[in-house]
Structures are given as structure tokens and as C-alpha cells.
Design an enzyme around this catalytic site. Structure first.
Site, PDB file in Angstrom:
ATOM      1  N   GLY A   1      -3.002  11.471   2.048  1.00  0.00           N
ATOM      2  CA  GLY A   1      -2.347  10.224   1.688  1.00  0.00           C
ATOM      3  C   GLY A   1      -1.042  10.537   0.976  1.00  0.00           C
TER       4      GLY A   1
ATOM      5  NE  ARG B   1      -3.070  -5.825  -7.352  1.00  0.00           N
ATOM      6  CZ  ARG B   1      -2.758  -4.774  -6.630  1.00  0.00           C
ATOM      7  NH1 ARG B   1      -3.458  -3.661  -6.731  1.00  0.00           N
ATOM      8  NH2 ARG B   1      -1.744  -4.819  -5.804  1.00  0.00           N
TER       9      ARG B   1
END
Lengths: 647, 245
Positions: free
Chosen positions: A44, A339
Site C-alpha cells: 500500500g 468521524r
């Protein structure tokens, strides 16, 4: 009282720590770098950028990925953007402000010096990515554009349409390719890490399984870098890609790397709601939609009912009968609260009976105001792909009626404990990106995952790992015929044989889904001592059933996706147990970790700094014994801790 | 819903493959195509049978891992999506659905519906990058790039490397894939110094790996899940032929 961990944070004022530290780090001469072997697991943003940067320096790097190509890594799914303190909008942003936002966003459960360093290197990341050809969004004059994300009052997020992660990964994967062509890096795709090989407390290499031939391979190295991402898939349904798993973390944990804050799991507020039993994953609608979208539910229960029965459409409900609950509760941040705050607020409304959709577990994300104001073309250029994704999945047209969203498991702030050099408690084993616990505390801000992955991979690890390798000059790469490798190879083979011998006929997915439901119910948005305690015995019973009833078909000498799932599920059981233990011990609420016993009268998180202002790092003590807790006290030398307020 | 699935089974790269039929009943229209395969695989496990191997990962249309040839079209009957974004409501109840792997000499079958796409990595290794070392970049605003140019570069760069363009091309050419990278980087000022070398090296590698030539049929742009157009192939041709250097 348990033992204390030393994070090796350098002396000196906050702004100078990284500079002073860098100057003190040892380096390796170019001639010697060619003789040093490094393993990077995962491709990644963190893994690919680290491997490329180390290859550029001239090290010999072996890179491993489970997919057919490094480019598939889950970083590609990041939609919204990447933060940096460029202050291009002249809204008084700065390194210090990005640092403070991140620290506050994490609810003061991250390490001050690490977070400051992250903010410091953020600008160089943008420079480098532009140089690599990332087609970031620009304005008409050719300057880079920005948008806003939750938990910030400035506009500091750089983006490439709704594909920021894909574009950044393409850039560092290209750099990786360049190093492959140069002969410095070798990529091993479709190869899965099965164990870490250690000797005298030092990382010596890894054992892998070739996912095509089933062959078990040993790879030696002077240092091992873990960049395998998070473990959100413990919950079965999450926004994580299906291959994202926690197995490498568990393997390293069992080999002596401490696991920090395992219960800190982020729940993303804007995902497409769950709609069926067979569902395999949840899809995120980028947080960037909250720039222009307004989140609401009806104020009247009769409207909720009429919606569910299909008698009215959301657009039929007049303004005065809509509850824009985030704007109501948090006027200064509104729809752009962090969030965890947005997720809990959605759950609160649904629990109170105002949730919409077939299941009542959804709220509206409404962009109709923005569409009316800016025109469909403008909104389409910014979020077109998200509208398309939504329509494909739900079969509903989001241009006509608001989207329905609900929180879902998204990111794990917890991970392997690392010191300031990103080294774990196993010497020569590093963890970068989501795999470590470092920078996000109890809650990560949007557009900060990409930033952290690249910060670790491009500008931090390549310096700190050289310091370790400088002490290994002249040491040959370990021999894979030596006892530590032979032993681990045998262990891995035994484990695979044991799984292949499962004789039942129930598919692995069934147990995984059940595990996920359990964890979501009691170790998800809200946790209680009672619910968590009940999980302990239920987890044990489920694992027992898995061992007795699960079935694996096919052979181990070829592609066997059932075997792969079973390997991961075993590790998810281990992780779930650890997460529950950590959640139980932390009798406070902070960031995404919400213990219902510890909340304010308004239902907000209530920290207990006197008791829990530390990183909880757990040591593996064997299958039968409970893990042992170590504490790293969090000392804020230059920051005044406050109650986290978004009102 | 009920479907008859006709699925390609192949034990390994050198084995002979065949179609196998499966009755799929009780499938909700809200099931994605890959979830339908999950259900089938779970039923196979319950019967003690070997599951069907297929590549997948993100399941939201961005990783490029999944790629099935469904009823004669890569990624199935819809435009602008990957297989994982295809839902069963798109098919007629009771219909026969044929599922095959990508078929190209450059993408050998590994097992069942899974193919080897390393050839794409190799093409990019030949030159699909800008040679900027970490730490050497100037301040990002040193070079301004007009919005139109940046957007066009982004259009090309949307490629996810799934291979649908190759699978649908009658020549099995990888031109759209190569063009997306060449065009994206050639448009940007940062990418220009290496542009000529990049185009030539990538095309040479594509030829070497057994991909076919482009004859301007255009099926690749019809099937590209990211709607990349053959305008970028035109730019690749120009870079290849006329760029000095």
C-alpha cells in the site's frame, strides 16, 4: 502496576525533535547498502513508498503482496484526499495547526512528538507526489485545489477527483516499478506472509506461502518492515477490501511485538447501509461529501413511518420537519465534525427511532441544496463517481432523492506498538502505515491515513532503519538452513495441515460473519462492560464450533481461497479476544472508543486522563494465558490538553 | 431469482478447461455478482466440493482485481463498471449466465477464473514512471498546470489495470492500458523530459510480452470500466512517433 515502555522520544523542543534526532541517526555508505537486505510486507502507500525509497538509496529490498500486483493494495480505495499544512488557502493553516487538529481529533491518545513530526513532513509529501505526476485537482490558474474534511476548520485536503488513494498509490507503485527495473527491488506477488522468523529477539526474515503453488518459502533479511494495513475485517462487514487482514500483525505479536490500543477502531459515518444477509462488504461514501452535503432525519415519527411504507419521498418532507442533527448539536463544525462524533450521533438518532430506510438503520445525506446552488455539472465533476457507485449498489438515483448512509467499520488506529523510530519491540522489525498504532490516537481524522502512510514510508522509515542497519554492517544475511528458519517452516506447515484437516461442512464465511456480528454488536460504536464480558465466552464457543464444524475443500498445493480465509479467521479470533480485553480494561471513553459507562450528560465521550492517559501495549504470553499489559504514559510537553469540543 | 451459471473450470495453467453448469436459486436482485459467486462457493463447500477460484479485493470498483468475462463482455453487460459493481437485478430471472476468465496469451489462466496479469507490471516497469527520487522534489507550486491539462491527465490516469481492454480486443492489444500511463504523464510538465523514452520502452515491452497490435477497433474504450477513451491512444502514437529524444 505493569511495566512502563520507553518510546525513545528525543529531547529538545517539539519543533526541533525530529531535526535533532535525524542528525543523530547513523547512516550506511552506498557501498554497504548493496549488501543489506530488507523485507517489506505489503504494498500500500506505506509499503510501496518505503520499498521505493529504500531501493533508491541502494538497499536490496524484497517486497511481498497477496494480490497479483502491488497496485491492488487497499490504499486505492481512499477517495477523499490527503492533508498537508501548505496553507495555500491563506486560512491561517500551519504545521502547528495540523498537529493540534490531529492530536485533538485523536482525543489526546496519540504521541505528541510523532504527531508533530507527521505534520512537519506533510508538505514534502505533496511536493513529491506532484513530482511523480499525481494529477491533483487544480483551479483554473493552475494552482492546486483544496477541500475540507472533518475535524478541521481550514481547507487543507488535496485530492484527485474521488480517486486520491488510487492516484497516490499509482505514483509510488510507479516508483517501486522503477526500482524493480533498476534491480534494487524484487516484488513477490501472490505470496502471503505466514510467520516472522526471529533469533535472540531480532527479526531475521519471514516465512511465506506461495498462494498459487502452496509452496512455503523462507526469506532472510537484516530488517523486516511490516506495512500490512489494519484489521477492520475482524468485523466481517467493513469498508476494508476483502484481502485486508490482520494475520501478519498477529504473527508478529506472537513473536514478541507488542500490540498497542487494539480496541481503537474507527467507524466511518458515511457508508451505504447494510441491506442483506449475503452482503460481503460495505462501501464508503467519501467524507468529502460532508463538505456540501447535509445530514438529517425526520423530526416526526409519522414521517419516518410514511417513508418506510413508501407513502412519501424524502423530498416531500418540508424543511421544518427535518432534523439536521449535526448542525443542531455542533453549530461550529456542523456536518464536518470528526468521524466518531458523526457516527455516534447517527446511531443516537436511529436508536431513538428516527432512522430511515428499510431497516431503520440509516440517515439521509442530502446534497440537493448544493445541486440547486452550484448546478448538477459542478457537483458531478467533484463527486460524480460517488453518485455512480451509490446508484449501482442501491439501485436508487441519488440525484433525485438523498443518499442513505450509516456508520461502518473503516480503519484501525490500533496496531503494533512502535517507538519514535517506528521499530516494534522486536529488534529490526518495523511497522508503518495503518499497521502501527502511532499517530491517530483514539480517532483518525479524514485524509490523514494517506498522509501517515506516505510520511512513514517516504521520509521517516528510510532514515530510522538506516540507523539500525548501520549496526549490522559486515553481518551476512541470515542463512535459511539454520534452526530458527527450519523451526518456523515446520510450524507453518503444521498449521496449514491442521486447517486442511478440518472435517466439517460449514463454510468459513459463516463463522466469520457470526464473529463480525458479535463484535459489531458489543465492540462497535458503543461498548459496555457487560456486553464486552459476554463476548469473551461467546468468542470461545464460536471458535470451538469453527474447529469442529468448518470444512475446507480443495488442496493446499494450489490456489485455495477457503484455506486463505481460514488462516485469516483464526487470526481474527485472536485479534477479537485482544480487542475485547483492551476495550474492557480501558474504562473511559475517548475518540472512537465509547464506553457507555463513561459519557457526559449530553452523551459525549468522557475521558479519564488520571487513569488512562497512556498507550496500552499488550504482550503475547501464549495461547492459554492472558496477554500482559505495558503502559506508555502520554506526556504532553507543549500542548495543553482540553476537553474535545466541536460545538 | 433463479439463474443457470455456466462457469469456466480449469485446474491449472497447463490443464484443459471446461464449462460446468450450476443452478443458482434463491438469489436476491440486490446481491452483487461476486456475492452470488460467494454463495455458490459456500454451497460447494457444504457439498464437500472444490470452490471456484476468482480474483477480487476491494469490491467497490477501484482495485482492478476482479475481472470476469460475462456473457461475452468483460465486466458484464453494464458500461463503466467493474464486475464487483454488477448486481444480479441486472439479469433476467431464469437466464443462463456464462462466466469466463480473461482470455489472452499474455494473461495465462492460473485456475478457473483467475488469470496472471504480471505482464502489466512489466510494461510499467519498462518506463511508466517519472524518475524523481524521494526528497528531490521542488515546492509543489513551482510548476503551474492548467486545470484542463490536469483534468485530462486525470482522465487517462483513471486506469485501474484490470485488463478488460485486452480481454475485449480482437488483437489482444494492451494499447489502451499503455496509452493511459503514457498520456497521463506526457500531458504533465513533470513527465515531459522522459516522454519519448517512456513511450518507446513501454510499447517495445508490450510487443515483447505477446500483446497484439492496435487496429483502431475501439472495443477497449467501450469496455473500459473507467471510460478511458482512445484519444489517449492517439496521444501515445504521437509520443511514439514524433516526440524528439
Amino acid at each position: 502496576m505493569s511495566a512502563i515502555l520507553d518510546a525513545k522520544i528525543p529531547e529538545g523542543p517539539l519543533e526541533k525533535k525530529w531535526t535533532i534526532h535525524k542528525e543523530s541517526l547513523k547512516t550506511v555508505s552506498p557501498a554497504n547498502r548493496k549488501k543489506m537486505h530488507i523485507i517489506v510486507v505489503g504494498t500500500g502507500l506505506a509499503g510501496a513508498s518505503a520499498a521505493a525509497a529504500l531501493g533508491e538509496q541502494g538497499y536490496r529490498v524484497n517486497v511481498f503482496c497477496m494480490s497479483d500486483s502491488p497496485r491492488r493494495a487497499h490504499s486505492v480505495s481512499a477517495q477523499g484526499g490527503i492533508n498537508a499544512a501548505k496553507n495555500y488557502r491563506n486560512d491561517n493553516d500551519s504545521v502547528r495547526r495540523l498537529f493540534l487538529d490531529t492530536l485533538q481529533g485523536g482525543d489526546y491518545r496519540s504521541r505528541e512528538a510523532n504527531v508533530y513530526r507527521l505534520a512537519q513532513v506533510s508538505n514534502a509529501i505533496i511536493d513529491h507526489c506532484v513530482a511523480l505526476g499525481v494529477p491533483f485537482a487544480r483551479d483554473y490558474a493552475g494552482y492546486l485545489d483544496n477541500r475540507s474534511f472533518g475535524g478541521a476548520q481550514v481547507s487543507r485536503t488535496f485530492y484527485a477527483r474521488g480517486q486520491t488513494g488510487q492516484q497516490l498509490l499509482l505514483a509510488v507503485y510507479s516508483s517501486l516499478n522503477r526500482q524493480v527495473a533498476a534491480g534494487n527491488v524484487t516484488v513477490h506477488s501472490r505470496e502471503q506472509m505466514m510467520d516472522l522468523v526471529t533469533e535472540n529477539g531480532q527479526a531475521r526474515g519471514i516465512m511465506t506461502r506461495d498462494m498459487v503453488t502452496g509452496r512455503i518459502n523462507a526469506y532472510p533479511a537484516h530488517a523486516v518492515v511490516l506495512a500490512t494495513g489494519g484489521y477492520g475485517n475482524v468485523y466481517y462487514l467493513s469498508t476494508n477490501a476483502k484481502h485486508s487482514n490482520g494475520s501478519a500483525l498477529v504473527q508478529c505479536w506472537k513473536k514478541g511485538a507488542f500490540f498497542a490500543n487494539p480496541s481503537f477502531v474507527q467507524i466511518h459515518p458515511t457508508c451505504i447501509p447494510v441491506h442483506g444477509e449475503y452482503q460481503s462488504k460495505l462501501t464508503l461514501m467519501s467524507e468529502s461529501l460532508r463538505n456540501e452535503g447535509r445530514i438529517w432525519v425526520p423530526t416526526r415519527k409519522e414521517d419516518v413511518l410514511a417513508l418506510r411504507e413508501g407513502k412519501i419521498k424524502p423530498s416531500d418532507i418540508p424543511e421544518e420537519r427535518r432534523d439536521y442533527y449535526l448542525e443542531r448539536r455542533y453549530p461550529s463544525y456542523g456536518n464536518l465534525v470528526p468521524r466518531d462524533v458523526a457516527s455516534r450521533a447517527a446511531r443516537e438518532r436511529c436508536d431513538a427511532g428516527f432512522g430511515v430506510g428499510k431497516t431503520g438503520r440509516a440517515v439521509f445525506l442530502d446534497l440537493s441544496g448544493a445541486i440547486a446552488k452550484d448546478g448538477k455539472a459542478c457537483i458531478e465533476s467533484k463527486y460524480g463517481n460517488l453518485f455512480q457507485i451509490y446508484e449501482k449498489i442501491t439501485g436508487d438515483d441519488p440525484w433525485k432523492e438523498p443518499m442513505q448512509i450509516y456508520p461502518a467499520i473503516h480503519y484501525t488506529m490500533g496496531g503494533l506498538w512502535v517507538d519514535y523510530n517506528l521499530m516494534t519491540t522486536v529488534k529490526g522489525l518495523y511497522a508503518i502505515g495503518e499497521a502501527n498504532f502511532s499517530d491517530h490516537g483514539a480517532n483518525r481524522l479524514g485524509a490523514s491515513a494517506l498522509m501517515q502512510g506516505l510520511a512513514d514510508g517516504l521520509f521517516i522509515l528510510p532514515y530510522t532503519i538506516s540507523d539500525y542497519l548501520a549496526g549490522k554492517i559486515g553481518e551476512p544475511c541470515p542463512d535459511t538452513a539454520t534452526p530458527p528458519f527450519v523451526q518456523v517452516r515446520g510450524d507453518v506447515q503444521k498449521r496449514i495441515d491442521r486447517i486442511m484437516a478440518l472435517k466439517g461442512n460449514v463454510p468459513v464465511d459463516v463463522f466469520h460473519r457470526e464473529l463480525g456480528n458479535m463484535m459489531w454488536e458489543h465492540a462497535g460504536i458503543a461498548k459496555s462492560a457487560e456486553g464486552l464480558s459476554s463476548l469473551i465466552s461467546r468468542l470461545g464457543a464460536l471458535e470451538e464450533r469453527f474447529r469442529n464444524e468448518a470444512g475446507i475443500t480443495g488442496s493446499q498445493a494450489t490456489v485455495n481461497q477457503e484455506l486463505e480465509k481460514a488462516i485469516h479467521l483464526e487470526d481474527y479470533f485472536t485479534l477479537a479476544g485482544l480487542m475485547v480485553q483492551d476495550a474492557l480494561h480501558r474504562e473511559e471513553s475517548c475518540g472512537s472508543h465509547f464506553r457507555i459507562e463513561s459519557q457526559t450528560k449530553d452523551g459525549e465521550t468522557l475521558r479519564d486522563d488520571d487513569r488512562f492517559q497512556y498507550v496500552a501495549a499488550w504482550e503475547y504470553k501464549g495461547q492459554a494465558e492472558a496477554p500482559l499489559l505495558y503502559r506508555e504514559p502520554l506526556v504532553y510537553e507543549e500542548t495543553r490538553m482540553t476537553e474535545r469540543k466541536y460545538i | 431469482m433463479f439463474f443457470i451459471l455456466k462457469v469456466w473450470r480449469q485446474a491449472g495453467p497447463r490443464s484443459r478447461g471446461h464449462f460446468q453448469l450450476f443452478d443458482m436459486d434463491g438469489i436476491s436482485g440486490d446481491t452483487s455478482f461476486l456475492e452470488m459467486l460467494d454463495i455458490l462457493n459456500n454451497r460447494l463447500v457444504s457439498q464437500g466440493k472444490e470452490t471456484i477460484a476468482f480474483d477480487h479485493d476491494c469490491r467497490e470498483g477501484i482495485c482492478g482485481a476482479c475481472g470476469l468475462y460475462i456473457n461475452g463482455r468483460p465486466h458484464g453487460p453494464d458500461d463503466g463498471i467493474t464486475t464487483c459493481q454488477l448486481y444480479m437485478r441486472r439479469f433476467r430471472d431464469g437466464s443462463v449466465i456464462t462466466v469466463e476468465p480473461w482470455r489472452s496469451a499474455a494473461f495465462p489462466v492460473i485456475k478457473d477464473l483467475m488469470v496472471e496479469r504480471k505482464a502489466f507490471d512489466k510494461i510499467l516497469q519498462a518506463g511508466g514512471f517519472i524518475s524523481a527520487n524521494t526528497g528531490s522534489a521542488p515546492e509543489a507550486h513551482t510548476t503551474l498546470i492548467a486545470r484542463k491539462v490536469a483534468e485530462e491527465s486525470m482522465d487517462a490516469s483513471a486506469c485501474i489495470g484490470c485488463g478488460a481492454c485486452v480481454a475485449t480486443c480482437k488483437n489482444r492489444s494492451a494499447m489502451l492500458f499503455v496509452a493511459s500511463r503514457v498520456s497521463s504523464l506526457a500531458l504533465l510538465p513533470q513527465g515531459k523530459p522522459e516522454a519519448a523514452r517512456r513511450a518507446r520502452a513501454m510499447v517495445a515491452k508490450m510487443d515483447e510480452l505477446g500483446f497484439g497490435s492496435c487496429t483502431n477497433i475501439g472495443s477497449c474504450q467501450m469496455e473500459c470500466p473507467k471510460n478511458i477513451t482512445i484519444t489517449h491512444i492517439a496521444r501515445l502514437n504521437r509520443e511514439f512517433l514524433y516526440r524528439p529524444g
